[in-house]
Design an enzyme around this catalytic site. Structure first.
Site, PDB file in Angstrom:
ATOM      1  N   LYS A  98     -17.988  18.627 -16.015  1.00 38.35           N
ATOM      2  CA  LYS A  98     -16.616  18.814 -16.512  1.00 38.35           C
ATOM      3  C   LYS A  98     -16.334  20.241 -16.957  1.00 38.35           C
ATOM      4  O   LYS A  98     -15.221  20.736 -16.857  1.00 38.35           O
ATOM      5  CB  LYS A  98     -16.334  17.848 -17.661  1.00 38.35           C
ATOM      6  CG  LYS A  98     -16.118  16.417 -17.193  1.00 38.35           C
ATOM      7  CD  LYS A  98     -15.506  15.559 -18.284  1.00 38.35           C
ATOM      8  CE  LYS A  98     -15.186  14.171 -17.774  1.00 38.35           C
ATOM      9  NZ  LYS A  98     -16.410  13.370 -17.504  1.00 38.35           N
ATOM     10  N   GLU A 128      -6.423  15.207 -23.517  1.00 38.10           N
ATOM     11  CA  GLU A 128      -6.561  13.830 -23.961  1.00 38.10           C
ATOM     12  C   GLU A 128      -7.960  13.389 -23.572  1.00 38.10           C
ATOM     13  O   GLU A 128      -8.565  13.935 -22.642  1.00 38.10           O
ATOM     14  CB  GLU A 128      -5.490  12.944 -23.332  1.00 38.10           C
ATOM     15  CG  GLU A 128      -5.875  12.193 -22.079  1.00 38.10           C
ATOM     16  CD  GLU A 128      -5.907  13.052 -20.836  1.00 38.10           C
ATOM     17  OE1 GLU A 128      -5.191  14.053 -20.792  1.00 38.10           O
ATOM     18  OE2 GLU A 128      -6.670  12.689 -19.921  1.00 38.10           O
ATOM     19  N   SER A 163     -23.987  14.042 -11.532  1.00 37.17           N
ATOM     20  CA  SER A 163     -22.881  14.655 -12.278  1.00 37.17           C
ATOM     21  C   SER A 163     -23.194  14.971 -13.734  1.00 37.17           C
ATOM     22  O   SER A 163     -22.603  15.880 -14.308  1.00 37.17           O
ATOM     23  CB  SER A 163     -21.647  13.758 -12.195  1.00 37.17           C
ATOM     24  OG  SER A 163     -21.949  12.451 -12.652  1.00 37.17           O
TER      25      SER A 163
HETATM   26  C1  LIG Z   1     -16.355  12.269 -16.604  1.00 31.22           C
HETATM   27  C2  LIG Z   1     -17.574  12.038 -15.816  1.00 31.22           C
HETATM   28  C3  LIG Z   1     -17.527  11.480 -14.506  1.00 31.22           C
HETATM   29  C4  LIG Z   1     -16.273  10.969 -13.871  1.00 31.22           C
HETATM   30  O1  LIG Z   1     -15.285  11.914 -13.624  1.00 31.22           O
HETATM   31  P1  LIG Z   1     -14.959  12.465 -12.172  1.00 31.22           P
HETATM   32  O2  LIG Z   1     -13.691  13.203 -12.375  1.00 31.22           O
HETATM   33  O3  LIG Z   1     -14.820  11.299 -11.248  1.00 31.22           O
HETATM   34  O4  LIG Z   1     -16.069  13.341 -11.766  1.00 31.22           O
HETATM   35  C5  LIG Z   1     -18.705  11.367 -13.797  1.00 31.22           C
HETATM   36  N1  LIG Z   1     -19.899  11.744 -14.332  1.00 31.22           N
HETATM   37  C6  LIG Z   1     -19.975  12.266 -15.570  1.00 31.22           C
HETATM   38  C7  LIG Z   1     -21.311  12.643 -16.102  1.00 31.22           C
HETATM   39  C8  LIG Z   1     -18.827  12.423 -16.364  1.00 31.22           C
HETATM   40  O5  LIG Z   1     -18.931  12.926 -17.600  1.00 31.22           O
END
Ligand SMILES: *Cc1c(COP(=O)(O)O)cnc(C)c1O
Length: 392
Positions: A90, A112, A378
């Site tokens: 993020k 938000e 992610s």
């Molecule tokens: C917020 C988040 C997501 C989901 O958000 P996307 O916009 O779909 O990437 C996925 N993995 C992690 C670790 C997150 O914090």
């Protein structure tokens, strides 16, 4: 012109656009008219790249997992977004947007947040840049997410409770929009995924594209080719997937795969697999796939992972699915937990619950021999230890 970029009005095929109340139109228009030119300036790029390197910790490694590769009979590489500062992808986007906000002359940032991840990523860059930060958060979420609320406060953000409706993310979003309308002159609204009115989906995808930019040269270095056979990522709103897909969108040889949260199962009411169950509708300012009932009321989604617990999906992803360019697998809560426990045991990496959905999707996929697959990991799982502890 790529068919996976938007047209002038912000549409990816049938999806996208800017469906906002008239009062919000000047805010969105200001961004739309300026963002692309500003981010392409060499001075912007220089500052963005430097912060990604020295503050976020990029490039993130592309790690060849021997264990997963042996099990699935494919070459499986993990793109380690979990190693970023604050523990997920993020921050790539919040860094980009706050630099943009500065160049637009803004002094104040609003955001938000539901579970708090986006609030923390925003509070972080506001502290870094010395900008005032207001995070709108449902009153119920504030009570449930005390550690993230504490993180935001520690970094100087003001967390304002949304007290209407279900007192969760949807209500916090309404409050953020209400805040933004009269405060446009000095305030920028940081949206955390590839959702919202045009130009947000394109802009957020652009900032996250650093992920696939790195994948290209890392593959070239390690395997002598720029393109993987498959890219796999979990999808909540879709920003980490958008970043991992970005530079491969027009290369039809690269298979694009999404992992969505089936929650307790696609045939239950407790699910968040919008790509499977959603229908076209407007949510948060854009036309996309939305989880809704016959009357068009939003269905409260469910996923064990807070980041995937969203009743929509970005318009780019809706288009990728509709055009057949991407496929989506639905992964249940239990499958995700199992995949997370397994990665921890076999690789010594504790993934975020969101990322664990991508790992679990491997079980549903078929592979060619020696297929080169990049899985976008992610985020890391520190924030999810409470959930994991129930299974140890
Ligand atoms: C917020 C988040 C997501 C989901 O958000 P996307 O916009 O779909 O990437 C996925 N993995 C992690 C670790 C997150 O914090």
């Amino acid at each position: 012109m790529s068919q996976y970029k938007t047209n002038e009005e912000g549409f990816y095929g049938d999806f996208g656009g800017a469906f906002v109340p008239e009062m919000l139109y000047p805010n969105v228009k200001e961004l739309r008219n300026n963002w692309q030119e500003l981010v392409e300036e060499p001075a912007f790029q220089k500052e963005f790249q430097k912060l990604l390197r020295d503050y976020v910790g990029r490039p993130t490694p592309l790690y060849y997992s021997k264990n997963l590769s042996a099990r699935y009979g494919a070459k499986i590489l993990l793109k380690r977004e979990d190693l970023n500062h604050t523990g997920a992808h993020k921050i790539n986007n919040t860094i980009g947007q706050i630099l943009l906000a500065k160049r637009l002359g803004k002094k104040r940032i609003i955001a938000e947040t539901g579970a708090g991840q986006q609030g923390v990523a925003t509070a972080t860059v506001c502290a870094l840049m010395g900008m005032e930060c207001v995070v709108h958060m449902g009153e119920l979420d504030i009570a449930r997410q005390a550690p993230n609320v504490a993180r935001m406060k520690m970094m100087g953000a003001k967390v304002l409770p949304a007290k209407s409706g279900s007192r969760t993310l949807k209500d916090a979003t309404n409050e953020a929009i209400r805040d933004w309308i009269p405060n446009r002159k000095d305030t920028h609204y940081i949206i955390g995924s590839v959702v919202g009115p045009h130009p947000y989906p394109s802009m957020v995808a652009y900032f996250q594209a650093v992920i696939s930019e790195e994948i290209k040269w890392q593959l070239q270095r390690d395997f002598g080719r720029e393109h993987p056979d498959t890219v796999l990522a979990c999808v909540g709103g879709g920003s980490n997937a958008a970043g991992a897909f970005y530079h491969f969108l027009d290369d039809e040889k690269v298979r694009l795969v999404m992992a969505e949260a089936a929650g307790k199962g696609l045939d239950t009411d407790e699910t968040a697999a919008t790509g499977h169950l959603g229908r076209a509708g407007v949510l948060h300012g854009s036309l996309s796939l939305v989880m809704q009932d016959e009357q068009g009321q939003i269905i409260e989604p469910w996923s064990i992972s807070a980041g995937l617990d969203y009743p929509g999906i970005g318009p780019m992803h809706a288009h990728l699915l509709k055009s057949g360019r991407a496929t989506s697998y639905a992964v249940t809560d239990n499958e995700a937990i199992e995949a997370a426990l397994d990665l921890a045991k076999t690789e010594g990496i504790i993934p975020a619950l969101e990322s664990a959905h991508a790992l679990a999707a491997l079980n549903q996929m078929a592979f060619r021999k020696d297929e080169l697959l990049v899985l976008n990991l992610s985020g890391r799982g520190d924030k999810d230890m409470e959930a994991y502890m129930r299974f140890l």
